[in-house]
Scaffold this motif. Sequence first.
Motif, short mmCIF file in Angstrom:
data_model
loop_
_atom_site.label_atom_id
_atom_site.label_comp_id
_atom_site.label_asym_id
_atom_site.label_seq_id
_atom_site.Cartn_x
_atom_site.Cartn_y
_atom_site.Cartn_z
N GLU A 1 -15.91 6.25 -0.04
CA GLU A 1 -14.68 6.94 0.33
C GLU A 1 -14.09 6.35 1.61
OE1 GLU A 1 -15.52 11.16 0.20
OE2 GLU A 1 -15.98 11.08 -1.94
N ASP A 2 -14.09 5.02 1.66
CA ASP A 2 -13.62 4.28 2.82
C ASP A 2 -12.31 3.59 2.45
OD1 ASP A 2 -13.26 2.54 4.93
OD2 ASP A 2 -15.09 1.38 4.58
N ALA A 3 -11.23 3.90 3.17
CA ALA A 3 -9.91 3.31 2.85
C ALA A 3 -9.84 1.87 3.35
CB ALA A 3 -8.80 4.15 3.48
N ASN A 4 -10.76 1.05 2.88
CA ASN A 4 -10.89 -0.32 3.36
C ASN A 4 -9.92 -1.23 2.63
OD1 ASN A 4 -11.86 -2.89 4.11
ND2 ASN A 4 -13.88 -2.03 4.51
N TRP A 5 -8.64 -1.16 3.05
CA TRP A 5 -7.59 -1.93 2.36
C TRP A 5 -7.76 -3.42 2.59
CZ3 TRP A 5 -5.03 -4.83 5.77
CH2 TRP A 5 -5.03 -4.41 7.11
N GLY A 6 -8.51 -3.79 3.63
CA GLY A 6 -8.75 -5.22 3.88
C GLY A 6 -9.43 -5.87 2.68
N ARG A 7 -10.33 -5.13 2.05
CA ARG A 7 -11.02 -5.67 0.87
C ARG A 7 -10.07 -5.77 -0.32
NH1 ARG A 7 -16.75 -2.31 1.31
NH2 ARG A 7 -17.38 -3.18 3.33
N VAL A 8 -9.14 -4.82 -0.41
CA VAL A 8 -8.13 -4.88 -1.49
C VAL A 8 -7.29 -6.14 -1.31
CG1 VAL A 8 -6.07 -3.75 -2.44
CG2 VAL A 8 -8.05 -2.36 -1.73
N LEU A 9 -6.93 -6.39 -0.06
CA LEU A 9 -6.09 -7.54 0.25
C LEU A 9 -6.83 -8.86 0.01
CD1 LEU A 9 -3.29 -6.98 1.24
CD2 LEU A 9 -3.99 -7.76 3.49
N ALA A 10 -8.11 -8.90 0.44
CA ALA A 10 -8.90 -10.12 0.24
C ALA A 10 -9.01 -10.43 -1.25
CB ALA A 10 -10.28 -9.95 0.86
N ALA A 11 -9.20 -9.38 -2.06
CA ALA A 11 -9.27 -9.58 -3.52
C ALA A 11 -7.93 -10.06 -4.05
CB ALA A 11 -9.69 -8.28 -4.20
N THR A 12 -6.85 -9.45 -3.59
CA THR A 12 -5.51 -9.84 -4.02
C THR A 12 -5.25 -11.32 -3.71
OG1 THR A 12 -4.68 -7.61 -3.61
CG2 THR A 12 -3.03 -9.37 -3.72
N VAL B 1 0.46 -2.14 0.61
CA VAL B 1 -0.62 -1.44 -0.09
C VAL B 1 -0.53 0.06 0.25
CG1 VAL B 1 -3.13 -1.19 -0.35
CG2 VAL B 1 -2.14 -3.46 0.04
N THR B 2 -0.59 0.88 -0.78
CA THR B 2 -0.48 2.33 -0.60
C THR B 2 -1.58 3.03 -1.38
OG1 THR B 2 1.92 2.01 -0.53
CG2 THR B 2 1.15 4.28 -0.79
N PHE B 3 -2.16 4.05 -0.78
CA PHE B 3 -3.10 4.91 -1.51
C PHE B 3 -2.33 6.14 -1.98
CE2 PHE B 3 -6.07 2.29 0.84
CZ PHE B 3 -7.13 2.13 -0.05
N VAL B 4 -2.34 6.36 -3.30
CA VAL B 4 -1.55 7.45 -3.87
C VAL B 4 -2.49 8.52 -4.42
CG1 VAL B 4 0.25 8.03 -5.54
CG2 VAL B 4 0.18 5.73 -4.55
N PRO B 5 -2.45 9.73 -3.87
CA PRO B 5 -3.34 10.79 -4.36
C PRO B 5 -2.89 11.29 -5.74
CG PRO B 5 -1.85 11.67 -2.71
CD PRO B 5 -1.56 10.20 -2.80
N SER B 6 -3.81 11.86 -6.47
CA SER B 6 -3.48 12.34 -7.82
C SER B 6 -2.99 13.78 -7.79
CB SER B 6 -4.73 12.27 -8.70
OG SER B 6 -5.77 13.04 -8.11
N ASP B 7 -3.06 14.43 -6.61
CA ASP B 7 -2.73 15.85 -6.56
C ASP B 7 -1.27 16.11 -6.20
OD1 ASP B 7 -2.71 15.11 -3.93
OD2 ASP B 7 -4.33 16.44 -3.28
N GLY B 8 -0.45 15.05 -6.21
CA GLY B 8 0.98 15.23 -5.97
C GLY B 8 1.36 15.29 -4.50
#
Lengths: 467, 467
Positions: free
Chosen positions: B370-381, B397-404
Motif C-alpha cells: 500500500e505504498d504510492a511508489n509512483w517512481g516504480r510506475v514511471l520506471a516501468a513506463t 500519473v494519477t491514483f484514482v480511487p474506486s469509491d468515487g
Amino acid sequence: MSRLVFKRLSSTVTIKSTPSKAHHHQPIPSSSFPSGYLLTGLHAGVKKKAGVLDVGIILSTSERPTSAAACFTRNAFKAAPVVISEQILGENVGRARAVVVNSGCANAVTGAQGIEDAWAMAKETDVLLPANSSASSYTTSQTLVMSTGVIGQNLPISKILSAIRSQRDGNSQTLGSDFDAWERAAKAFMTTDTFPKLRARKFNINGVEYRMAGMDKGAGMIHPDMGPPALGPLHATLLGCIMTDAAISPRSLQRALTYAVERSFNSISVDGDMSTNDTILLLANGAAAEKNGIKQEEIDEETDKEAFEVFKKELTDFTIDLAKLVVRDGEGATKFVTVTVKGAPTYEDAHRIASRISTSALVKTALYGEDANWGRVLAATGSVPLSSPLHPNKVSVTFVPSDGTTALPVLVNGEPEKVDEERASEILALEDFEILVDLGGEGAEAAQYWTCDFSYEYVRINGDYRS
Amino acid sequence: MSRLVFKRLSSTVTIKSTPSKAHHHQPIPSSSFPSGYLLTGLHAGVKKKAGVLDVGIILSTSERPTSAAACFTRNAFKAAPVVISEQILGENVGRARAVVVNSGCANAVTGAQGIEDAWAMAKETDVLLPANSSASSYTTSQTLVMSTGVIGQNLPISKILSAIRSQRDGNSQTLGSDFDAWERAAKAFMTTDTFPKLRARKFNINGVEYRMAGMDKGAGMIHPDMGPPALGPLHATLLGCIMTDAAISPRSLQRALTYAVERSFNSISVDGDMSTNDTILLLANGAAAEKNGIKQEEIDEETDKEAFEVFKKELTDFTIDLAKLVVRDGEGATKFVTVTVKGAPTYEDAHRIASRISTSALVKTALYGEDANWGRVLAATGSVPLSSPLHPNKVSVTFVPSDGTTALPVLVNGEPEKVDEERASEILALEDFEILVDLGGEGAEAAQYWTCDFSYEYVRINGDYRS
C-alpha cells in the motif's frame, strides 16, 4: 540455514532466513589495485543513520589524459546524473578523470533542480582533482556522476557538497589508495546491498602488467539493459565503476565496455525491473605505463587488435564477476542460479529465453521452494517468440549441481524423465546450481544469465521500501 | 482485513490475510442461462480430495449445428488438449457441440500418451451427445478438450473416462441446465481458484433476446497471449468457456472472439507467466431461435454487419467481466488494480506500457505494501520501447480511487506533486483502484490492463505448489 515456522490462518508458512553473504566480501591486498587513483567514502547525511557512507569519490591522479566509457540505462526517464554524465562524456570526447556517487536518493524525476544538483556535484568534485598536464583534455566538467535510491525526491545537495568540500582540506581528507579507501568507496554505493562489492585483478598485455579494480551495487530494480551513450532508450538501479591503469583510446574503451556489459550486467536479473539510473563507468588512466616509465601509446583496436582483444576478454570476465555479485546479493535472494540456453539459432534467441526463464515469477518462487518444477522452465521457454520455430520434441532440461556431482536430466528430447525426487531435492537445496536448457536445434548458439529466487524477504523489502 | 505479526530474526514481518472473495460468486437465476445446453461437474479422482469436482462436461443439445471458436496459447509447448482441440476445430470447419475439461493435471509435455488420452476424453464425451440432425456437420470428434494443473504428468485417464461414462446412465446422470448444473461445471475448472467463476447476461439483436453464460478459471501462470487457432505460437493457464444461444457463423464467431480476447483475457496479468494450456472456447448453438420458432440464418459479419457488431460488443464486455474475475482471484491477491494508459501514439504502445506496469514485481510489491511508489510506475513506463519517443516532461500519473472520491495526481507533466501521504494511504488501502498514466502525447490511443498485487501468499502458494 535456519527456518522459522508460524501458523497463518489455516496454513503454515515456512520462512527461510536469507543466508549470510558477508563472506563474499574479503580484504584485497592494496598492491592489487590499479595505480593513479584516490578514493574515499563519506557520510554526507543523505542516509539518516549516523556514520553510514553515502557519498563516494574516485579521482584519477594520472598525468596522462584518462579515457572514460559508459553504459547508461535505456529507460526513457533518465535520471539527472545519467543525463549530465552522458553530456560530459560527449563534450569531452570520451575523457573524464573523476567519479562522484551518492546513495539514498536517485535524483530521478527531479526536473530542473535535479539537473542543477547533478552539475553541482560534478563541479565540486572537479576542484579536488590535481592540476596537472592532463587538465587541458577537458572542455567541461571532468567528473561523472551517479546516484541511487528513491525516485522523485530532491537531493539534500548542500549536505553532499559539504561532504565533497571536506576533501579539499588536508586535515579532514580521507582520500587514499589502499584497501581501506577502495572499500569505503564501495560502501558508499550500497542501498539494500548486504555487503560491499569490490574486486580486483591483474593482467598482462605485451609484457606489461596492468591492474583493474571495480565496485558495483544492485539488490533491487535489477534487470539492466544498457547501451553506450546516446544510442537510444535504456534500463535498472545497477551502478558500477571500474578503474584500470592501462592506457586505451576512448573509442576502443567504449567498444570493449559495450561488449562486456552485454555479456555481464545485461545478462543478470533480480526482479525484471529496469531502473532510471543504471550506469556502468570505466576509467583507464594509463598510470601503469607512467609508473613503469614506458612511453606507451593508448591501445586501440585498429592499431593493435591483439592487445585490444586481450583487454576486452579481461574486462568481460571481470564484469561477469562483478555482475554475479549483484545477483548473489539480490533482494531477499537465497539462491544463485545460472541459466544456460544452448542449441539456439542465434545468440539473441538464446539470450531472450535465458532472460525469460530468469525473470519468471513462477520459476523464481519454485527455486525458493526448492521445487524441481521444470514444467515452469518449459512454459517460460515456450513463451518466447524466436527467429525460427522451436521443436518441442528436441528440447532437454537438466539441473546441474555446483558441487561437481552428477547432473540430473528432467526432460530429454521433449520426454519427461522419471525424476529421482530425492536427488532433485539435494541439488535444489544447494545455494548454487545451473538450469541447462538445450533446444536441440541445429544452431550452436548459447547464452548465459544469472538470476536468484523470489522469497518472502523480497516481498518484505519491496512492500515497505520507502518507510 | 486481519493482520498477523511475527518476529523474523531482527525484522518484523506483517502478513496481511487475503480477504475473502466468496462474495464474488452469487446464485444466478436459472432462466438467465442460454437454451440448449446441458452441463455437469464430476469427481473423477484427478484431484485426491474426495468429492472435489475435477471433470466438467458441457453439451449443446440444439438441433442446429453449433458454431465453435477458440483462442489458444501461443506457447511453443502446447499441451495435448490444445493440440487436438485445434485439430478438431479445423477438421469440423468451426463446429463443435461439446466441451470436456479436467482440472488437477494439465496433460502437457506428455508425448504420444498425452495425445491419446486427450482423444479418449473427446470420444468418450461424443457418446453423450444426443443423436440429432446436426450430427452430420462433424467429420471428426464433436468435443473440444481442456486440461489444467501440473505439467509433465500423465492423466489418470481411466478414472476420467469412467466419470464421463457415468453420464450415459440415467441413474447416475447429473447433467442439467439449472444454476446447480452450471455451478458444478464451473467448479470442475478450479485449481488454486478460491471461488467458481460463473457469469450470465442477456442481450437483444434484431428484437430477439439471446443469452450468454460462461465460466473461467485462472489463479496462477496468468499472462495470456492467445490467438485464433493455427495463427502461430501462443501462452498462460487460463481456461474459459462461453456458451450462447445465438446463431453465428463459424467465421464471424471466431472474428468476434479474437477481438474480445485481445481486450480482455490478453489484457490481464497475475504473474506474467504464460501457460502451455490457455484456452478460451466459445459455442453458439442457435437454440434461442429454435426455442422461439424462428427460422433464423446464422448472423454473419458480411450479411448483417450491424447484428455482428452488437454481438461483438456484448461478447467483449462479457469477456472483460470474466477476465476481471481471474485477476480478482489471482494467487495471493489482496488488490484489484486497473492500469490505464492514455495519450499514446498507438493502441499497441499503450497496451505494452500497461502490460509492463502490470507485471512489474516492484510495482506489485508496492501495491501489496500500500505504498504510492509512483517512481516504480514511471520506471516501468520508461522501460518500454515505443513506436515514437516518449516525452518525460509530458507524462502524468494519477491514483484514482474506486469509491468515487477525488483522484490523487502524483506526477503532473513530469513534475512530482507534493503528495498528501495520508490521502495516498487512504486510496492504496482500498481493494480496488486505478493507476492512470497519461503520456500526454499527441496520440489519443488508450489501453487498459487489470492486475493484482504480489504478496507473501503468492510466494507461499508457488514456492510449494507440487506438494
